[in-house]
Design an enzyme around this catalytic site. Structure first.
Site, PDB file in Angstrom:
ATOM      1  N   ARG A 274       0.837  -1.208   0.000  1.00 50.57           N
ATOM      2  CA  ARG A 274       0.000   0.000   0.000  1.00 50.57           C
ATOM      3  C   ARG A 274       0.868   1.253   0.000  1.00 50.57           C
ATOM      4  O   ARG A 274       0.521   2.249  -0.637  1.00 50.57           O
ATOM      5  CB  ARG A 274      -0.937  -0.005   1.205  1.00 50.57           C
ATOM      6  CG  ARG A 274      -2.050  -1.038   1.130  1.00 50.57           C
ATOM      7  CD  ARG A 274      -3.007  -0.914   2.295  1.00 50.57           C
ATOM      8  NE  ARG A 274      -3.721   0.359   2.266  1.00 50.57           N
ATOM      9  CZ  ARG A 274      -4.216   0.961   3.343  1.00 50.57           C
ATOM     10  NH1 ARG A 274      -4.037   0.432   4.546  1.00 50.57           N
ATOM     11  NH2 ARG A 274      -4.856   2.094   3.236  1.00 50.57           N
TER      12      ARG A 274
ATOM     13  N   CYS B 162      -0.525   6.610   9.006  1.00 48.55           N
ATOM     14  CA  CYS B 162      -0.887   5.329   8.406  1.00 48.55           C
ATOM     15  C   CYS B 162      -1.974   5.614   7.388  1.00 48.55           C
ATOM     16  O   CYS B 162      -1.894   6.602   6.661  1.00 48.55           O
ATOM     17  CB  CYS B 162      -1.329   4.338   9.474  1.00 48.55           C
ATOM     18  SG  CYS B 162      -2.671   4.940  10.526  1.00 48.55           S
TER      19      CYS B 162
END
Length: 285
Positions: free
Chosen positions: A185, A244
């Site tokens: 990701r 994040c």
């Protein structure tokens, strides 16, 4: 971690330690189980069996604020609302709080950080969570926990970094941005949670699951310290900012740094989901 002369758990505690203190009136335990794909699963699991005396806190309802399309998937909760929730369960200034989940601290770490953000240091994570608790054959309860409410006093700390500061930092490099998402990701691959793949320019990657061993417990402090010092590459710990996807698993890295004795890192709470909400912000892949 303990304070000399007292039992103040500030980072981690074992199932054995929790079991020995479970009936103390100045302790509160919170079940933080949650699944992004089934947001009611944590509460259902709690009803089916939880650590005796534990209260349940929901990531979306209790540990996050309302979304507006620009502030990410898990905005920080209003401090007064969170303080009211904690006070309703009897958390006072001298209360030892323990948080657990079933995902290696992925969600419970959020409560750990939120309490410290509000000025409450006596909070620790149950190492290994409820999985370890059950593995050791310890008792579960289905009873709803009741408590005498009290006032939770806020002494909020300046530990949150804004999107504007992160944008300005791309050129200034005044702090080191560390992304807790998985490497794929981070690279912009396999993105299923946010509409845009990639990462904030200049960010470094530290997948939060690398803080755990193969049993789902935190690795030794010395190992974590070595890893984070290598990642920081000379940058002081208090110049690190964690992020994040939505500001949740970043707290896992903040806890890992605290375990490692590296203090002072801050949180970019909006994280990637807030950053990528504006197409004008730069993206790196």
């Amino acid at each position: 971690m303990r304070h000399c002369g007292g039992v103040n758990f500030l980072t981690l505690l074992s199932c054995d330690e929790l079991s020995r203190h479970l009936n103390r009136p100045d302790w509160r335990v919170f079940d933080c189980r949650h699944s992004l794909s089934d947001v009611e699963s944590g509460e259902k699991a709690y009803a089916e069996g939880h650590v005796p005396g534990a209260f349940f806190l929901h990531l979306d309802r209790d540990l996050s604020g309302p979304m507006n399309g620009r502030n990410g998937r898990h905005p920080l909760p209003d401090p007064c609302c969170l303080a009211s929730t904690l006070g309703a369960t009897g958390v006072a200034r001298d209360t030892q709080v323990v948080a657990y989940d079933d995902a290696g601290g992925m969600i419970a770490g959020r409560l750990w950080w939120l309490l410290r953000w509000l000025g409450h240091d006596r909070v620790a994570l149950l190492d290994g969570g409820i999985n370890q608790w059950m593995k050791e054959g310890r008792e579960l309860s289905t009873e709803l926990t009741q408590s005498v409410p009290c006032v939770f006093d806020i002494a909020r700390r300046d530990w949150v970094v804004s999107t504007e500061s992160v944008l300005a930092n791309i050129n200034k490099e005044g702090f080191c941005l560390i992304d807790a998402r998985s490497p794929d990701r981070f690279r912009g691959e396999n993105e299923t949670l946010d509409p845009v793949g990639g990462h904030i320019p200049g960010a470094r990657n530290r997948f939060f699951r690398d803080n755990l061993d193969d049993k789902g417990c935190f690795r030794h402090a010395a190992e974590l310290r070595r890893d984070f010092l290598e990642l920081l590459a000379g940058v002081e710990a208090d110049k690190a900012v964690m992020q994040c996807g939505s500001g949740v698993t970043a707290c896992h890295n903040l806890l890992a740094m605290e375990i490692a004795g590296l203090h002072g890192a801050r949180l970019y709470a909006g994280s990637w989901s807030e950053w990528c909400a504006d197409p004008a912000r730069p993206v790196e892949r």
